[in-house]
Write a protein that holds these residues in place. Sequence first.
Motif, mmCIF file in Angstrom:
data_model
loop_
_atom_site.group_PDB
_atom_site.id
_atom_site.type_symbol
_atom_site.label_atom_id
_atom_site.label_comp_id
_atom_site.label_asym_id
_atom_site.label_seq_id
_atom_site.Cartn_x
_atom_site.Cartn_y
_atom_site.Cartn_z
ATOM 1 N N GLY A 372 0.874 -1.189 0.028
ATOM 2 C CA GLY A 372 0.079 -0.032 -0.133
ATOM 3 C C GLY A 372 0.885 1.366 0.022
ATOM 4 O O GLY A 372 0.217 2.452 -0.071
ATOM 5 N N SER A 373 2.190 1.376 -0.098
ATOM 6 C CA SER A 373 2.828 2.323 0.130
ATOM 7 C C SER A 373 2.905 3.145 -1.196
ATOM 8 O O SER A 373 2.887 4.301 -1.171
ATOM 9 C CB SER A 373 4.385 1.942 0.413
ATOM 10 N N ASN A 375 0.295 3.719 -3.274
ATOM 11 C CA ASN A 375 -0.817 4.350 -2.999
ATOM 12 C C ASN A 375 -0.907 5.444 -2.039
ATOM 13 O O ASN A 375 -1.413 6.620 -2.368
ATOM 14 C CB ASN A 375 -2.149 3.466 -2.586
ATOM 15 N N GLU A 376 -0.263 5.152 -1.029
ATOM 16 C CA GLU A 376 -0.076 6.435 0.112
ATOM 17 C C GLU A 376 0.982 7.494 -0.466
ATOM 18 O O GLU A 376 0.397 8.531 -0.216
ATOM 19 C CB GLU A 376 0.635 5.766 1.290
ATOM 20 N N GLY A 379 -1.249 9.565 -3.152
ATOM 21 C CA GLY A 379 -1.914 10.497 -2.219
ATOM 22 C C GLY A 379 -1.435 11.635 -1.500
ATOM 23 O O GLY A 379 -1.856 12.667 -1.463
ATOM 24 N N LEU A 380 -0.145 11.343 -1.086
ATOM 25 C CA LEU A 380 0.646 12.563 -0.716
ATOM 26 C C LEU A 380 0.989 13.654 -1.471
ATOM 27 O O LEU A 380 1.073 14.672 -1.318
ATOM 28 C CB LEU A 380 1.914 12.145 0.083
#
Length: 429
Positions: A372-373, A375-376, A379-380
């Motif tokens: 999931g990193s 997608n994170e 998002g950032l």
Amino acid sequence: MMLMTCHNLDSARTGLDLVACGCSSNASFNRSSVRNYANSCCKSSNRGYGARKLVRRRRSIPRCRVSSTKTSETLFNGTKAWCGFEVVQGPPLGLDLKKESRSSISLTSLFEVVAEDLLTLNQNLQSIVGAENPVLMSAAEQIFGAGGKRMRPALVFLVSRATAELVGLKELTMEHRRLAEIIEMIHTASLIHDDVLDDSDIRRGKETVHQLYGTRVAVLAGDFMFAQSSWYLANLENLEVIKLISQVIKDFASGEIKQASSLFDCDVKLDEYLLKSYYKTASLIAASTKGAAIFSEVNGSISAKMYEYGKNLGLSFQIIDDILDFTQSAEQLGKPAGSDLVKGNLTAPVIFALEKEPKLRDIIESEFSEPGSLNEAIGLVKSCGGIERAQELAEEKADLATQNLKCLPQSTFRLALEDMVRFNLERID
């Protein structure tokens, strides 16, 4: 140092002087009516030149559209289209763009005034690539027929016709046409090699050449097209031309090396990103537009402005592409979303976001090892204003591109060049 290099990217590169290529002449159509349309349209619109003004005005000013009444068959896919786009009857002149569907604001309409030139290009590409090797020809057909925009040769034709009006040139020369063909071959070869280097499985929504035929055939197909374009370039027997186009091919390699040497490097500077973008994208577009102007035999100051137009359009185009990597789906992109970031290629939105969010650095430097990193991280980039600041940078480059068109007479060809800048910016609307 990098910033200086980027702002002075070989602006002194000059001229192309090609010999007759023997390709068929352009099919005729009523250009006098087109020019009359352009003059009336230009006088009524009174367009400004700032990139942001251009985008805002597009939504409020009724605009004309010149449309072809012919439909021709493309060479490679057998469908009634030119360069991957359907040739359609345009909307009535003066149609309010706010009521017009998004699909009608397309490269089809932008390139309508050079549609015949692009059809001739498609026909000539097959004979240039050659049919003596079925495997290489099949590989070339795969990418030629994969919905390519033909943006670079279209820009050659648009600048050729726009600058020809300055010197009273009635028709394109054989040199103009051969330049467009060489440029498209070099671009296609670079795409084939890029897909191998990036291990990309999809290009324009279709399987890549190396995915279909293997890495060995893909590399040979790209080499073959580079060699063919170089052979035609050498036959032009003009050292200035050879230097200009050879520099573009050298720039491709320099861009790939710069990118490979800075993967997952969170300290990469914006100037370095712009220089790499010039090497990989803008260099070829700048050579295309400048070469077209020189073949029209305009003075050096005009051809230099066309170079600047192409360079800044190319930079703006690459920045928008890099924004779309974060904002569009895989279906829209024709490749997986976030593909640059996951490979460690840090583009403008990421560089800007890194200035505000330390956590993003940690995620990138870990090379997305945690589930999931990715997608994170995406998002950032979005939440930290990376997209907005990159968009502002693209608009700045677009503004510079448009300003360099002021030296051209008003015509449908100049309008199309201006609209190309708008179209690029509006891809993220």
